[in-house]
Design a protein around this motif. Structure first.
Motif, PDB file in Angstrom:
ATOM      1  N   VAL A   4       1.076  -1.012   0.096  1.00 18.85           N
ATOM      2  CA  VAL A   4       0.118  -0.012   0.081  1.00 18.85           C
ATOM      3  C   VAL A   4       1.106   1.127  -0.022  1.00 18.85           C
ATOM      4  N   ILE A   5       1.016   1.924  -0.972  1.00 13.53           N
ATOM      5  CA  ILE A   5       1.828   2.967  -1.293  1.00 13.53           C
ATOM      6  C   ILE A   5       1.037   4.349  -1.479  1.00 13.53           C
ATOM      7  N   ASN A   6       1.179   5.623  -0.684  1.00 14.70           N
ATOM      8  CA  ASN A   6       0.694   6.965  -0.993  1.00 14.70           C
ATOM      9  C   ASN A   6       1.544   7.592  -1.820  1.00 14.70           C
ATOM     10  N   VAL A   7       0.777   8.027  -2.823  1.00 16.74           N
ATOM     11  CA  VAL A   7       1.482   9.194  -3.613  1.00 16.74           C
ATOM     12  C   VAL A   7       0.755  10.489  -3.354  1.00 16.74           C
ATOM     13  N   ASP A   8       1.287  11.582  -2.841  1.00 16.30           N
ATOM     14  CA  ASP A   8       0.465  12.602  -2.397  1.00 16.30           C
ATOM     15  C   ASP A   8       0.153  13.497  -3.536  1.00 16.30           C
ATOM     16  N   ILE A   9      -0.904  13.556  -4.113  1.00 16.45           N
ATOM     17  CA  ILE A   9      -1.185  14.389  -5.324  1.00 16.45           C
ATOM     18  C   ILE A   9      -2.354  15.241  -4.827  1.00 16.45           C
ATOM     19  N   LYS A  10      -2.086  16.674  -5.055  1.00 12.24           N
ATOM     20  CA  LYS A  10      -3.230  17.760  -5.083  1.00 12.24           C
ATOM     21  C   LYS A  10      -4.210  17.417  -5.874  1.00 12.24           C
ATOM     22  N   ASP A  11      -5.672  17.645  -5.391  1.00  9.83           N
ATOM     23  CA  ASP A  11      -6.926  17.413  -5.962  1.00  9.83           C
ATOM     24  C   ASP A  11      -7.242  18.428  -7.150  1.00  9.83           C
ATOM     25  N   ASN A  12      -6.205  18.624  -8.107  1.00  5.12           N
ATOM     26  CA  ASN A  12      -6.764  19.394  -9.263  1.00  5.12           C
ATOM     27  C   ASN A  12      -6.364  18.606 -10.590  1.00  5.12           C
ATOM     28  N   HIS A  13      -6.993  18.966 -11.554  1.00  9.59           N
ATOM     29  CA  HIS A  13      -6.612  18.315 -12.853  1.00  9.59           C
ATOM     30  C   HIS A  13      -5.444  18.233 -13.359  1.00  9.59           C
ATOM     31  N   GLU A  14      -4.614  19.438 -13.191  1.00  5.91           N
ATOM     32  CA  GLU A  14      -3.039  19.529 -13.741  1.00  5.91           C
ATOM     33  C   GLU A  14      -2.391  18.482 -12.744  1.00  5.91           C
ATOM     34  N   GLU A  15      -2.423  18.656 -11.548  1.00  5.49           N
ATOM     35  CA  GLU A  15      -1.801  17.582 -10.504  1.00  5.49           C
ATOM     36  C   GLU A  15      -2.003  16.261 -10.687  1.00  5.49           C
ATOM     37  N   ALA A  16      -3.365  16.000 -11.127  1.00  2.00           N
ATOM     38  CA  ALA A  16      -3.680  14.637 -11.271  1.00  2.00           C
ATOM     39  C   ALA A  16      -2.905  14.018 -12.662  1.00  2.00           C
ATOM     40  N   SER A  17      -2.831  14.843 -13.512  1.00  2.00           N
ATOM     41  CA  SER A  17      -2.089  14.502 -14.853  1.00  2.00           C
ATOM     42  C   SER A  17      -0.541  14.066 -14.377  1.00  2.00           C
ATOM     43  N   ILE A  18       0.158  15.021 -13.891  1.00  2.00           N
ATOM     44  CA  ILE A  18       1.428  14.891 -13.217  1.00  2.00           C
ATOM     45  C   ILE A  18       1.391  13.731 -12.444  1.00  2.00           C
ATOM     46  N   GLY A  19       0.715  13.526 -11.621  1.00  2.00           N
ATOM     47  CA  GLY A  19       0.630  12.319 -10.474  1.00  2.00           C
ATOM     48  C   GLY A  19       0.187  10.935 -11.301  1.00  2.00           C
ATOM     49  N   GLY A  20      -0.605  11.089 -12.427  1.00  2.00           N
ATOM     50  CA  GLY A  20      -0.735   9.769 -13.127  1.00  2.00           C
ATOM     51  C   GLY A  20       0.450   9.357 -13.910  1.00  2.00           C
ATOM     52  N   ARG A  21       1.474  10.290 -14.489  1.00  2.00           N
ATOM     53  CA  ARG A  21       2.463   9.835 -14.944  1.00  2.00           C
ATOM     54  C   ARG A  21       3.527   9.394 -14.145  1.00  2.00           C
ATOM     55  N   GLY A  22       3.638   9.819 -12.841  1.00  2.14           N
ATOM     56  CA  GLY A  22       4.491   9.442 -11.674  1.00  2.14           C
ATOM     57  C   GLY A  22       3.945   7.883 -11.385  1.00  2.14           C
ATOM     58  N   ILE A  23       2.674   7.946 -11.163  1.00  4.39           N
ATOM     59  CA  ILE A  23       2.265   6.631 -10.725  1.00  4.39           C
ATOM     60  C   ILE A  23       2.536   5.481 -11.913  1.00  4.39           C
ATOM     61  N   LEU A  24       2.446   5.692 -13.032  1.00  3.91           N
ATOM     62  CA  LEU A  24       3.006   4.759 -14.270  1.00  3.91           C
ATOM     63  C   LEU A  24       4.302   4.594 -13.988  1.00  3.91           C
ATOM     64  N   ASP A  25       5.362   5.350 -13.755  1.00  2.72           N
ATOM     65  CA  ASP A  25       6.719   5.351 -13.633  1.00  2.72           C
ATOM     66  C   ASP A  25       6.847   4.341 -12.526  1.00  2.72           C
ATOM     67  N   LEU A  26       6.075   4.436 -11.378  1.00  7.39           N
ATOM     68  CA  LEU A  26       6.288   3.514 -10.298  1.00  7.39           C
ATOM     69  C   LEU A  26       5.867   2.205 -10.597  1.00  7.39           C
TER      70      LEU A  26
END
Length: 258
Positions: free
Chosen positions: A178-200
């Protein structure tokens, strides 16, 4: 909800996870989680499914909440009962200019192409087949109702997942990261977070394939504590290396149990 998949015919090719294929076929199974199963978890769900990972997603809130005309007037829906398509049509009818401008219609338009509607983590029956979700993106490989890695997008969601797993009492005795990747809840940050999660996910999957090749597919695919121990030990280092590449996405990890 989704139309059930009544077919009992076995697939012609091995399953991506747990099948008899070589390591090139193997994919870890993922679950992404945010508060309402709308923005961050769905962006990550889409990214992982596009990379052919088995993936499901959930929210941990008591209700699905979307911004409304004011902070005191949110749009509120129940989990598991209202589809993304219904939400899209309702908001489009209410105020298309407002909900286009704030990105909600674009988000819901994306979501309805991924799966039927938002699901609540606490209602998920782990280990129960998810045959009614066969049309969801990323559903192949998740039919058995279990995953290898849960990625939350906010600390309170991580806390909720951990607390819920403890309350369930580990009936399957199966390890899950169970891994938490802290992402701000807006559309731009969600897009960045999605790329980071895919890399992970890619980093974790590469390590899993290496360990699977070493100990053998049959043993690794049992997914017991003993058979996954060598992979489990590598996860903290993998997250540390990933964190250096994504310093603006603070991560927390623990090994829990289904």
């Amino acid at each position: 909800m989704e139309a059930p998949n009544g077919s009992s015919t076995a697939p012609a090719t091995p399953a991506l996870n747990g099948g008899q294929g070589d390591s090139g076929d193997f994919k870890l199974r993922f679950c992404t989680v945010c508060a309402s199963n709308q923005n961050r978890s769905m962006e990550a769900h889409l990214r992982l499914s596009e990379a052919h990972y088995p993936v499901i997603s959930f929210g941990t809130g008591s209700l699905v909440r979307l911004p409304g005309p004011s902070i005191t007037q949110p749009n509120v829906y129940q989990f598991n009962k209202v589809s993304y398509d219904s939400m899209y049509k309702e908001l489009h009818e209410k105020d298309p200019r407002l909900y286009t401008a704030n990105g909600l219609l674009n988000m819901l338009g994306r979501n309805r192409k991924v799966k039927w509607g938002p699901e609540r983590w606490q209602d998920w029956q782990v280990g129960i087949p998810r045959i009614e979700h066969s049309s969801d993106r990323g559903s192949k490989g998740t039919e058995g109702g279990v995953v290898d890695v849960v990625i939350t997008c906010e600390e309170r969601c991580w806390d909720a997942v951990i607390d819920d797993l403890l309350n369930r009492g580990s009936p399957l005795n199966r390890p899950v990261h169970v891994i938490n990747v802290d992402i701000k809840d807006n559309h731009e940050e969600a897009s960045i977070g999605g790329r980071g999660i895919l890399d992970l996910a890619d980093s974790l999957n590469n390590a899993a394939k290496e360990e699977r090749d070493t100990i053998g597919a049959a043993s690794f695919d049992m997914a017991s504590a003993a058979s996954r121990a060598s992979f489990d030990e590598r996860v903290p280092e993998i997250i540390g290396e990933w964190q250096e590449r994504w310093p603006n996405l603070p991560a927390t990890w623990t090994l829990a149990w289904f």
